[in-house]
Design a protein around this motif. Structure first.
Motif, PDB file in Angstrom:
ATOM      1  N   ASP A  77      10.578  -0.673  -7.530  1.00 21.72           N
ATOM      2  CA  ASP A  77       9.165  -0.196  -7.775  1.00 21.72           C
ATOM      3  C   ASP A  77       8.733  -1.227  -8.733  1.00 21.72           C
ATOM      4  O   ASP A  77       8.035  -1.100  -9.753  1.00 21.72           O
ATOM      5  N   VAL A  78       8.638  -2.582  -8.297  1.00 18.55           N
ATOM      6  CA  VAL A  78       7.896  -3.600  -8.488  1.00 18.55           C
ATOM      7  C   VAL A  78       6.651  -3.779  -7.517  1.00 18.55           C
ATOM      8  O   VAL A  78       6.986  -4.366  -6.350  1.00 18.55           O
ATOM      9  N   SER A  79       5.741  -3.959  -8.313  1.00 17.74           N
ATOM     10  CA  SER A  79       4.430  -4.418  -7.497  1.00 17.74           C
ATOM     11  C   SER A  79       3.415  -5.264  -8.141  1.00 17.74           C
ATOM     12  O   SER A  79       2.422  -5.616  -7.563  1.00 17.74           O
ATOM     13  N   ASP A  80       3.922  -5.889  -9.136  1.00 15.19           N
ATOM     14  CA  ASP A  80       3.086  -6.853  -9.971  1.00 15.19           C
ATOM     15  C   ASP A  80       3.065  -8.279  -9.235  1.00 15.19           C
ATOM     16  O   ASP A  80       3.937  -8.506  -8.410  1.00 15.19           O
ATOM     17  N   ASN A  81       2.143  -9.113  -9.641  1.00 13.40           N
ATOM     18  CA  ASN A  81       2.172 -10.572  -9.165  1.00 13.40           C
ATOM     19  C   ASN A  81       3.032 -11.253  -9.393  1.00 13.40           C
ATOM     20  O   ASN A  81       3.454 -12.423  -8.840  1.00 13.40           O
ATOM     21  N   ASP A  82       4.071 -10.938 -10.235  1.00 12.71           N
ATOM     22  CA  ASP A  82       5.214 -11.839 -10.771  1.00 12.71           C
ATOM     23  C   ASP A  82       6.442 -11.291 -10.261  1.00 12.71           C
ATOM     24  O   ASP A  82       7.689 -11.699 -10.575  1.00 12.71           O
ATOM     25  N   LYS A  83       6.498 -10.559  -9.145  1.00 15.65           N
ATOM     26  CA  LYS A  83       7.777  -9.868  -8.604  1.00 15.65           C
ATOM     27  C   LYS A  83       8.597 -10.870  -7.745  1.00 15.65           C
ATOM     28  O   LYS A  83       9.770 -10.741  -7.976  1.00 15.65           O
ATOM     29  N   HIS A  84       8.073 -11.948  -7.302  1.00 16.20           N
ATOM     30  CA  HIS A  84       8.937 -12.837  -6.505  1.00 16.20           C
ATOM     31  C   HIS A  84       9.719 -13.679  -7.712  1.00 16.20           C
ATOM     32  O   HIS A  84      10.806 -14.195  -7.408  1.00 16.20           O
ATOM     33  N   ARG A  85       9.225 -14.057  -8.837  1.00 18.13           N
ATOM     34  CA  ARG A  85       9.752 -14.755  -9.909  1.00 18.13           C
ATOM     35  C   ARG A  85      10.953 -13.807 -10.315  1.00 18.13           C
ATOM     36  O   ARG A  85      12.082 -14.312 -10.638  1.00 18.13           O
ATOM     37  N   ARG A  86      10.606 -12.555 -10.889  1.00 13.31           N
ATOM     38  CA  ARG A  86      11.476 -11.587 -11.186  1.00 13.31           C
ATOM     39  C   ARG A  86      12.715 -11.592 -10.047  1.00 13.31           C
ATOM     40  O   ARG A  86      14.178 -11.128 -10.740  1.00 13.31           O
ATOM     41  N   PHE A  87      12.273 -11.371  -8.896  1.00 10.21           N
ATOM     42  CA  PHE A  87      13.303 -11.342  -7.853  1.00 10.21           C
ATOM     43  C   PHE A  87      14.365 -12.297  -7.806  1.00 10.21           C
ATOM     44  O   PHE A  87      15.838 -12.528  -7.742  1.00 10.21           O
ATOM     45  N   LYS A  88      13.676 -13.768  -7.960  1.00  7.20           N
ATOM     46  CA  LYS A  88      14.601 -14.867  -8.243  1.00  7.20           C
ATOM     47  C   LYS A  88      15.388 -15.048  -9.246  1.00  7.20           C
ATOM     48  O   LYS A  88      16.633 -15.186  -9.329  1.00  7.20           O
ATOM     49  N   GLU A  89      15.162 -14.374 -10.237  1.00  4.03           N
ATOM     50  CA  GLU A  89      15.716 -14.450 -11.637  1.00  4.03           C
ATOM     51  C   GLU A  89      16.920 -13.469 -11.524  1.00  4.03           C
ATOM     52  O   GLU A  89      18.115 -13.651 -12.025  1.00  4.03           O
TER      53      GLU A  89
ATOM     54  N   ASP B  11       0.830  -1.063   0.088  1.00  2.24           N
ATOM     55  CA  ASP B  11      -0.064  -0.066   0.089  1.00  2.24           C
ATOM     56  C   ASP B  11       0.816   1.387   0.252  1.00  2.24           C
ATOM     57  O   ASP B  11       1.941   1.322   0.465  1.00  2.24           O
ATOM     58  N   THR B  12       0.271   2.336  -0.332  1.00  2.00           N
ATOM     59  CA  THR B  12       0.872   3.669  -0.603  1.00  2.00           C
ATOM     60  C   THR B  12       1.673   4.057   0.570  1.00  2.00           C
ATOM     61  O   THR B  12       2.887   4.475   0.798  1.00  2.00           O
ATOM     62  N   GLY B  13       1.074   4.119   1.859  1.00  2.00           N
ATOM     63  CA  GLY B  13       1.648   4.578   3.009  1.00  2.00           C
ATOM     64  C   GLY B  13       2.763   3.530   3.237  1.00  2.00           C
ATOM     65  O   GLY B  13       3.880   4.261   3.846  1.00  2.00           O
ATOM     66  N   GLU B  14       2.599   2.338   3.299  1.00  2.00           N
ATOM     67  CA  GLU B  14       3.808   1.278   3.545  1.00  2.00           C
ATOM     68  C   GLU B  14       5.011   1.638   2.608  1.00  2.00           C
ATOM     69  O   GLU B  14       6.255   1.564   2.971  1.00  2.00           O
ATOM     70  N   ARG B  15       4.586   1.839   1.289  1.00  2.00           N
ATOM     71  CA  ARG B  15       5.817   2.205   0.278  1.00  2.00           C
ATOM     72  C   ARG B  15       6.464   3.467   0.553  1.00  2.00           C
ATOM     73  O   ARG B  15       7.659   3.550   0.440  1.00  2.00           O
ATOM     74  N   ASN B  16       5.769   4.435   1.233  1.00  2.00           N
ATOM     75  CA  ASN B  16       6.377   5.659   1.276  1.00  2.00           C
ATOM     76  C   ASN B  16       7.057   5.599   2.724  1.00  2.00           C
ATOM     77  O   ASN B  16       8.182   6.146   2.797  1.00  2.00           O
ATOM     78  N   LYS B  17       6.771   4.931   3.574  1.00  5.87           N
ATOM     79  CA  LYS B  17       7.693   4.467   4.708  1.00  5.87           C
ATOM     80  C   LYS B  17       8.988   3.652   4.345  1.00  5.87           C
ATOM     81  O   LYS B  17       9.997   4.201   4.800  1.00  5.87           O
TER      82      LYS B  17
END
Length: 384
Positions: A72-84, A5-11
């Protein structure tokens, strides 16, 4: 997977923005054989290092949320992209470091982060740096550069990151020396307007075999990178091409720090960085008074090596305190007070008589004292 969420991202952004990266200049000048993502991940991990309390076992911890915010990654595929990204960093990414030594150059090839550990049930990511890279990250007494990790956060090109770090290295030297007496006006100007020959720029950006046409090289490596740097960092950079004959030989950049840029929280504990020009001048006055009162100053006067004109010159006295008096301290500790007085008398008798407008008493005294320490001349030898 839910978005942050926006608040957590800003933090998260605020926390990241408070951190700095500090690296040895040899690492900044090295060739980063990696693309943008591994390079940014490395920089983020380095920002977690406390150089005053180096991490145990070379391990730091990041959170996945922090990584996703940074990239700045927030899509559902972010964990796979992190692993790659992790796999690519460990399989392909390394630094090729070139260090200048007495006999030539020493070359090193270092994979900076050989081990990363995470799981699917909590937010923690363990990163372990290779032992070989650690001296470039924690042994930072001299020749290091500090910059804001938040500046790199918005850069989307490997070349932007590399050039930003190189600009920071040069401009930080200008900031460090601008109120000190041991740099000339030309040297200070060179720090703000660094020049690099094209072959060295290609090596730095790892484009020796890429963009053979200069117009392509200029657009992709220089123009696009500077556009990003000017948009997202605290620098405004311009450049000009310098020809040698009919060919472009080098590039001269001109770096200006933006006024009222984002609050540089990463320098909040850096006393020198926070000093204003007036504060620096006031500090120089204090340092000058301390240097004049130093017993070595009176010894130089009594030995007829310093005169009233020298004492009245703040720059000369500050340079003596910085470059000569530490050598005298060492000389006294190793050989005693009498040896120093004998040395000063010897220097006065052997000093070449040359005009005041060409005289550099600080350099002369510094070289003389260092040569004496190195050769360990006896008092008797100097009296002969």
């Amino acid at each position: 997977m839910q978005k942050i969420d926006t608040g957590e991202r800003n933090k998260q952004i605020q926390e990241i923005s408070s951190r700095k990266v500090a690296e040895h200049n040899d690492l900044i000048s090295s060739v980063a054989k990696m693309d943008k993502t591994p390079l940014k991940m490395f920089e983020l991990a380095v920002s977690c290092i406390d150089t005053d309390a180096p991490p145990k076992d070379n391990i730091v911890f990041l959170s996945k949320k922090e990584l996703f915010t940074f990239f700045d990654v927030s899509d559902n595929d972010k964990h796979r992209r992190f692993k790659e990204a992790v796999e690519k960093m460990q399989e392909q990414a390394f630094f090729r470091i070139k260090e200048k030594k007495n006999r030539g150059f020493k070359f090193k090839r270092i994979v900076p982060i050989p081990y990363v550990e995470w799981n699917d049930y909590n937010d923690k990511v363990l990163i372990r740096f290779d032992q070989a890279i650690m001296p470039y990250l924690i042994d930072l007494k001299n020749n290091f550069t500090q910059y804001a990790i938040s500046d790199i956060m918005e850069l989307n090109s490997k070349y932007s990151i590399i050039l930003y770090k190189w600009f920071s290295m040069s401009y930080n030297q200008f900031e460090h020396y601008q109120y000190k007496p041991n740099r000339t006006k030309k040297q200070l100007e060179d720090y703000k307007s660094p020049r690099i020959i094209i072959s060295d720029l290609r090596e730095l950006t790892d484009t020796v075999d890429d963009y053979s046409r200069f117009d392509n090289f200029e657009k992709r490596v220089i123009k696009d990178a500077i556009k990003e740097i000017n948009s997202f960092t605290h620098f405004n950079v311009e450049y000009k091409k310098i020809k040698k004959g009919r060919s472009i030989d080098s590039i001269q950049f001109h770096i200006v720090k933006k006024a009222n840029w984002k609050d540089e929280n990463y320098k909040r504990n850096d006393v020198q960085a926070q000093l204003t020009e007036e504060q620096n001048q006031a500090q120089n006055q204090v340092n000058y008074a301390v240097a004049v009162a130093n017993p070595f100053t009176m010894k130089l006067i009594n030995s007829s090596l310093l005169y009233a004109t020298d004492i009245a010159n703040q720059e000369t006295i500050l340079e003596l305190a910085e470059s000569v008096y530490p050598v005298y301290d060492k000389l006294v500790k190793e050989l005693g007070e009498d040896a120093l007085e004998t040395h000063m008398d010897y220097v006065r008798r052997k000093m070449v008589d040359y005009s005041n407008d060409k005289k550099n008493i600080v350099k002369y005294l510094s070289i003389s004292a260092k040569q004496y320490l190195n050769s360990r001349l006896s008092k008797q030898q100097m009296k002969e």
